[in-house]
Design a protein around this motif. Structure first.
Motif, short mmCIF file in Angstrom:
data_model
loop_
_atom_site.label_atom_id
_atom_site.label_comp_id
_atom_site.label_asym_id
_atom_site.label_seq_id
_atom_site.Cartn_x
_atom_site.Cartn_y
_atom_site.Cartn_z
N ILE A 100 0.84 -1.20 0.00
CA ILE A 100 0.00 0.00 0.00
C ILE A 100 0.87 1.25 0.00
CG2 ILE A 100 -1.66 1.34 1.36
CD1 ILE A 100 -2.84 -1.42 2.25
N ALA A 101 1.92 1.25 0.82
CA ALA A 101 2.83 2.40 0.89
C ALA A 101 3.55 2.60 -0.44
CB ALA A 101 3.83 2.22 2.01
N ILE B 250 2.85 6.34 -2.16
CA ILE B 250 3.92 7.36 -2.21
C ILE B 250 4.03 8.00 -3.60
CG2 ILE B 250 6.42 7.71 -2.04
CD1 ILE B 250 6.32 5.77 0.39
N PRO B 251 4.12 7.23 -4.70
CA PRO B 251 4.14 7.89 -6.02
C PRO B 251 2.84 8.62 -6.34
CG PRO B 251 4.86 5.61 -6.20
CD PRO B 251 4.36 5.80 -4.82
N ASN C 109 0.43 13.85 -7.42
CA ASN C 109 -0.62 14.84 -7.20
C ASN C 109 -0.07 16.14 -6.63
OD1 ASN C 109 -3.48 13.83 -7.86
ND2 ASN C 109 -2.43 12.06 -7.01
N LEU C 110 0.96 16.06 -5.82
CA LEU C 110 1.60 17.29 -5.33
C LEU C 110 2.24 18.06 -6.48
CD1 LEU C 110 3.20 16.14 -1.96
CD2 LEU C 110 1.26 17.69 -2.28
N ALA D 247 -9.64 3.47 -4.27
CA ALA D 247 -10.18 4.65 -3.59
C ALA D 247 -9.21 5.84 -3.59
CB ALA D 247 -10.56 4.30 -2.16
N ALA D 248 -7.92 5.59 -3.46
CA ALA D 248 -6.97 6.70 -3.38
C ALA D 248 -6.91 7.52 -4.67
CB ALA D 248 -5.59 6.19 -2.98
N PRO D 249 -6.80 6.92 -5.85
CA PRO D 249 -6.79 7.74 -7.07
C PRO D 249 -8.12 8.47 -7.30
CG PRO D 249 -5.85 5.60 -7.54
CD PRO D 249 -6.44 5.53 -6.17
#
Length: 106
Positions: free
Chosen positions: A15-16, A20-21, A26-27, A85-87
């Motif tokens: 998951i990490a 991280i990428p 996104n930043l 869910a994260a994207p």
């Protein structure tokens, strides 16, 4: 007290490795939008950000066989949940942040 199964830590590591990428990408998109604050920022919110996060989602799904092999029969539901869910959440969050930057049309 039982010790955590080694596959559980493999899932957290997977998951990490995925998150991280995703966060870094996104930043970078948000920094680019902040620098532009015009039609470029609009393009990031509407097209570039969703495409970037869609590619990340696909990469997360492509990684499922590798995560499953590392999990050694344990559930990979957490990884699957985060990889979808994260994207999706990142697209919505980017859109919200960019449209609250005080965009202008010049």
């Amino acid at each position: 007290m039982s010790q955590p199964h080694p596959a559980d830590s493999d899932n957290r590591l997977s998951i990490a490795i995925f998150l991280i990428p995703l966060v870094i990408a996104n930043l970078i998109l948000l920094m680019m939008a902040w620098q532009d604050r015009s039609f470029g920022a609009l393009a990031i919110a509407i097209a570039i950000g969703p495409i970037t996060n869609g590619v990340m989602l696909l990469l997360g799904l492509v990684g499922i066989p590798f995560v499953k092999a590392a999990a050694k029969g344990r559930s990979i539901t957490d990884y699957l949940t985060w990889s979808i869910a994260a994207p999706v959440g990142a697209v919505m969050l980017d859109f919200f942040i960019i449209f609250n930057m005080g965009l202008h049309g010049c």
